[in-house]
Design a protein around this motif. Structure first.
Motif, PDB file in Angstrom:
ATOM      1  N   LEU A  48      -0.973   6.440  14.550  1.00  0.00           N
ATOM      2  CA  LEU A  48      -1.958   6.770  15.564  1.00  0.00           C
ATOM      3  C   LEU A  48      -1.650   6.093  16.897  1.00  0.00           C
ATOM      4  O   LEU A  48      -1.288   4.923  16.937  1.00  0.00           O
ATOM      5  N   CYS A  49      -1.827   6.847  17.985  1.00  0.00           N
ATOM      6  CA  CYS A  49      -1.681   6.274  19.320  1.00  0.00           C
ATOM      7  C   CYS A  49      -2.988   5.561  19.699  1.00  0.00           C
ATOM      8  O   CYS A  49      -3.987   5.632  18.983  1.00  0.00           O
ATOM      9  N   ASN A  50      -2.975   4.889  20.836  1.00  0.00           N
ATOM     10  CA  ASN A  50      -4.165   4.171  21.280  1.00  0.00           C
ATOM     11  C   ASN A  50      -5.336   5.111  21.566  1.00  0.00           C
ATOM     12  O   ASN A  50      -6.489   4.727  21.381  1.00  0.00           O
ATOM     13  N   HIS A  51      -5.050   6.332  22.022  1.00  0.00           N
ATOM     14  CA  HIS A  51      -6.135   7.294  22.283  1.00  0.00           C
ATOM     15  C   HIS A  51      -6.868   7.629  20.982  1.00  0.00           C
ATOM     16  O   HIS A  51      -8.098   7.682  20.955  1.00  0.00           O
ATOM     17  N   LEU A  52      -6.118   7.851  19.908  1.00  0.00           N
ATOM     18  CA  LEU A  52      -6.729   8.159  18.617  1.00  0.00           C
ATOM     19  C   LEU A  52      -7.500   6.966  18.068  1.00  0.00           C
ATOM     20  O   LEU A  52      -8.594   7.122  17.520  1.00  0.00           O
ATOM     21  N   ARG A  53      -6.951   5.780  18.227  1.00  0.00           N
ATOM     22  CA  ARG A  53      -7.655   4.571  17.767  1.00  0.00           C
ATOM     23  C   ARG A  53      -8.975   4.401  18.524  1.00  0.00           C
ATOM     24  O   ARG A  53     -10.002   4.071  17.933  1.00  0.00           O
ATOM     25  N   THR A  54      -8.933   4.645  19.824  1.00  0.00           N
ATOM     26  CA  THR A  54     -10.144   4.552  20.639  1.00  0.00           C
ATOM     27  C   THR A  54     -11.150   5.617  20.232  1.00  0.00           C
ATOM     28  O   THR A  54     -12.354   5.342  20.142  1.00  0.00           O
ATOM     29  N   LEU A  55     -10.677   6.826  19.959  1.00  0.00           N
ATOM     30  CA  LEU A  55     -11.558   7.905  19.511  1.00  0.00           C
ATOM     31  C   LEU A  55     -12.271   7.520  18.218  1.00  0.00           C
ATOM     32  O   LEU A  55     -13.486   7.694  18.083  1.00  0.00           O
ATOM     33  N   ARG A  89     -13.272  12.156   4.781  1.00  0.00           N
ATOM     34  CA  ARG A  89     -12.934  12.036   3.365  1.00  0.00           C
ATOM     35  C   ARG A  89     -11.888  10.932   3.138  1.00  0.00           C
ATOM     36  O   ARG A  89     -10.799  11.157   2.623  1.00  0.00           O
ATOM     37  N   VAL A  90     -12.300   9.727   3.533  1.00  0.00           N
ATOM     38  CA  VAL A  90     -11.449   8.555   3.371  1.00  0.00           C
ATOM     39  C   VAL A  90     -12.315   7.409   2.850  1.00  0.00           C
ATOM     40  O   VAL A  90     -13.478   7.307   3.191  1.00  0.00           O
ATOM     41  N   GLU A  91     -11.728   6.595   1.989  1.00  0.00           N
ATOM     42  CA  GLU A  91     -12.422   5.417   1.467  1.00  0.00           C
ATOM     43  C   GLU A  91     -11.967   4.212   2.278  1.00  0.00           C
ATOM     44  O   GLU A  91     -10.769   3.963   2.415  1.00  0.00           O
ATOM     45  N   VAL A  92     -12.950   3.478   2.788  1.00  0.00           N
ATOM     46  CA  VAL A  92     -12.671   2.298   3.588  1.00  0.00           C
ATOM     47  C   VAL A  92     -13.124   1.080   2.802  1.00  0.00           C
ATOM     48  O   VAL A  92     -14.293   0.972   2.434  1.00  0.00           O
ATOM     49  N   ALA A  93     -12.190   0.178   2.528  1.00  0.00           N
ATOM     50  CA  ALA A  93     -12.511  -1.042   1.778  1.00  0.00           C
ATOM     51  C   ALA A  93     -13.363  -1.978   2.634  1.00  0.00           C
ATOM     52  O   ALA A  93     -13.337  -1.905   3.868  1.00  0.00           O
ATOM     53  N   GLU A  94     -14.108  -2.829   1.979  1.00  0.00           N
ATOM     54  CA  GLU A  94     -14.949  -3.814   2.661  1.00  0.00           C
ATOM     55  C   GLU A  94     -14.105  -4.614   3.655  1.00  0.00           C
ATOM     56  O   GLU A  94     -13.065  -5.162   3.292  1.00  0.00           O
ATOM     57  N   GLY A  95     -14.527  -4.654   4.907  1.00  0.00           N
ATOM     58  CA  GLY A  95     -13.818  -5.406   5.937  1.00  0.00           C
ATOM     59  C   GLY A  95     -12.610  -4.699   6.528  1.00  0.00           C
ATOM     60  O   GLY A  95     -11.971  -5.219   7.439  1.00  0.00           O
ATOM     61  N   GLN A  96     -12.262  -3.526   6.024  1.00  0.00           N
ATOM     62  CA  GLN A  96     -11.099  -2.773   6.503  1.00  0.00           C
ATOM     63  C   GLN A  96     -11.509  -1.880   7.675  1.00  0.00           C
ATOM     64  O   GLN A  96     -12.602  -1.327   7.690  1.00  0.00           O
ATOM     65  N   ALA A  97     -10.625  -1.725   8.635  1.00  0.00           N
ATOM     66  CA  ALA A  97     -10.866  -0.801   9.745  1.00  0.00           C
ATOM     67  C   ALA A  97     -10.621   0.619   9.257  1.00  0.00           C
ATOM     68  O   ALA A  97      -9.743   0.853   8.416  1.00  0.00           O
ATOM     69  N   LEU A  98     -11.382   1.559   9.778  1.00  0.00           N
ATOM     70  CA  LEU A  98     -11.218   2.965   9.398  1.00  0.00           C
ATOM     71  C   LEU A  98      -9.807   3.453   9.699  1.00  0.00           C
ATOM     72  O   LEU A  98      -9.194   4.143   8.884  1.00  0.00           O
ATOM     73  N   THR A  99      -9.248   3.055  10.831  1.00  0.00           N
ATOM     74  CA  THR A  99      -7.898   3.500  11.179  1.00  0.00           C
ATOM     75  C   THR A  99      -6.852   3.021  10.175  1.00  0.00           C
ATOM     76  O   THR A  99      -5.868   3.706   9.941  1.00  0.00           O
ATOM     77  N   ALA A 100      -7.083   1.863   9.557  1.00  0.00           N
ATOM     78  CA  ALA A 100      -6.133   1.342   8.565  1.00  0.00           C
ATOM     79  C   ALA A 100      -6.168   2.150   7.278  1.00  0.00           C
ATOM     80  O   ALA A 100      -5.190   2.171   6.528  1.00  0.00           O
ATOM     81  N   ALA A 101      -7.269   2.839   7.016  1.00  0.00           N
ATOM     82  CA  ALA A 101      -7.399   3.621   5.779  1.00  0.00           C
ATOM     83  C   ALA A 101      -6.844   5.035   5.920  1.00  0.00           C
ATOM     84  O   ALA A 101      -6.655   5.730   4.922  1.00  0.00           O
ATOM     85  N   LEU A 102      -6.564   5.470   7.139  1.00  0.00           N
ATOM     86  CA  LEU A 102      -6.051   6.831   7.359  1.00  0.00           C
ATOM     87  C   LEU A 102      -4.561   6.887   7.050  1.00  0.00           C
ATOM     88  O   LEU A 102      -3.795   6.043   7.501  1.00  0.00           O
ATOM     89  N   ARG A 103      -4.162   7.885   6.290  1.00  0.00           N
ATOM     90  CA  ARG A 103      -2.763   8.042   5.895  1.00  0.00           C
ATOM     91  C   ARG A 103      -2.271   9.442   6.264  1.00  0.00           C
ATOM     92  O   ARG A 103      -1.789  10.182   5.433  1.00  0.00           O
ATOM     93  N   GLY A 104      -2.421   9.780   7.518  1.00  0.00           N
ATOM     94  CA  GLY A 104      -2.065  11.125   7.950  1.00  0.00           C
ATOM     95  C   GLY A 104      -0.673  11.220   8.530  1.00  0.00           C
ATOM     96  O   GLY A 104       0.132  10.298   8.460  1.00  0.00           O
ATOM     97  N   HIS A 105      -0.428  12.340   9.141  1.00  0.00           N
ATOM     98  CA  HIS A 105       0.848  12.624   9.771  1.00  0.00           C
ATOM     99  C   HIS A 105       0.564  13.414  11.048  1.00  0.00           C
ATOM    100  O   HIS A 105      -0.516  13.957  11.226  1.00  0.00           O
ATOM    101  N   ARG A 106       1.526  13.478  11.891  1.00  0.00           N
ATOM    102  CA  ARG A 106       1.401  14.207  13.151  1.00  0.00           C
ATOM    103  C   ARG A 106       1.388  15.709  12.862  1.00  0.00           C
ATOM    104  O   ARG A 106       2.202  16.199  12.086  1.00  0.00           O
ATOM    105  N   GLU A 107       0.439  16.421  13.475  1.00  0.00           N
ATOM    106  CA  GLU A 107       0.390  17.873  13.333  1.00  0.00           C
ATOM    107  C   GLU A 107      -0.188  18.498  14.596  1.00  0.00           C
ATOM    108  O   GLU A 107      -0.897  17.843  15.354  1.00  0.00           O
TER     109      GLU A 107
END
Length: 162
Positions: free
Chosen positions: A73-80, A98-116
């Motif tokens: 993710l770029c900074n724009h996506l992180r900010t979004l 549809r992502v599971e975020v562990a306690e104390g984890q940032a949402l961006t860290a839980a995303l496992r996507g790809h560029r499309e």
């Protein structure tokens, strides 16, 4: 007693930085929005993350690719994402994507996507349409262009946000 049809808008969980991210929505199977450029005040980026696959995209409103977008993710996506969490809350955004975020984890860290590729023009068009409603004068008359609301009620803009 006067009868009025008004759609209540859910207030943000916490105040957002509208100058940085003037538009964020959960729509069309994506978290999507418009993010201001950090280097050029006249430039905005249309950023999106798909629900489920977490495929991501970021480009200017005229489809020039974001220079910071790569395999992550770029900074724009992180900010979004950060602003979406402020607007809707972590649980709602995570559930929508549809992502599971562990306690104390940032949402961006839980995303496992790809560029499309994504439809930047459609998102930017939604943003521009959103801006036109902000320019409407306060009124207690129904707005016919909003008659598509599921309840059948036609919202009014009464200047109070209620």
């Amino acid at each position: 007693m006067e009868s009025r049809s008004v759609l209540r808008v859910v207030p943000p969980v916490r105040p957002r930085k509208l100058a940085k991210v003037p538009f964020v929505e959960l729509a069309g199977g994506r978290l999507r929005g418009v993010v201001s450029s950090g280097s050029d005040p006249a430039r905005v980026y249309v950023s999106a993350i798909a629900a489920g696959t977490h495929g991501f995209s970021c480009s200017t409103n005229n489809n020039r690719p974001c220079g910071g977008l790569g395999a992550t993710l770029c900074n724009h996506l992180r900010t979004l994402v950060d602003e979406a969490v402020l607007q809707y809350g972590l649980d709602r955004v995570a559930r929508y994507l549809r992502v599971e975020v562990a306690e104390g984890q940032a949402l961006t860290a839980a995303l496992r996507g790809h560029r499309e590729a994504a439809d930047a023009a459609g998102v930017f068009s939604s943003f521009l349409r959103h801006l036109t409603y902000l320019e409407l004068p306060a009124t207690t008359e129904p707005l016919p262009e909003l008659a598509w609301f599921p309840s059948g009620a036609v919202p009014i803009i009464d200047g109070t946000g209620r």
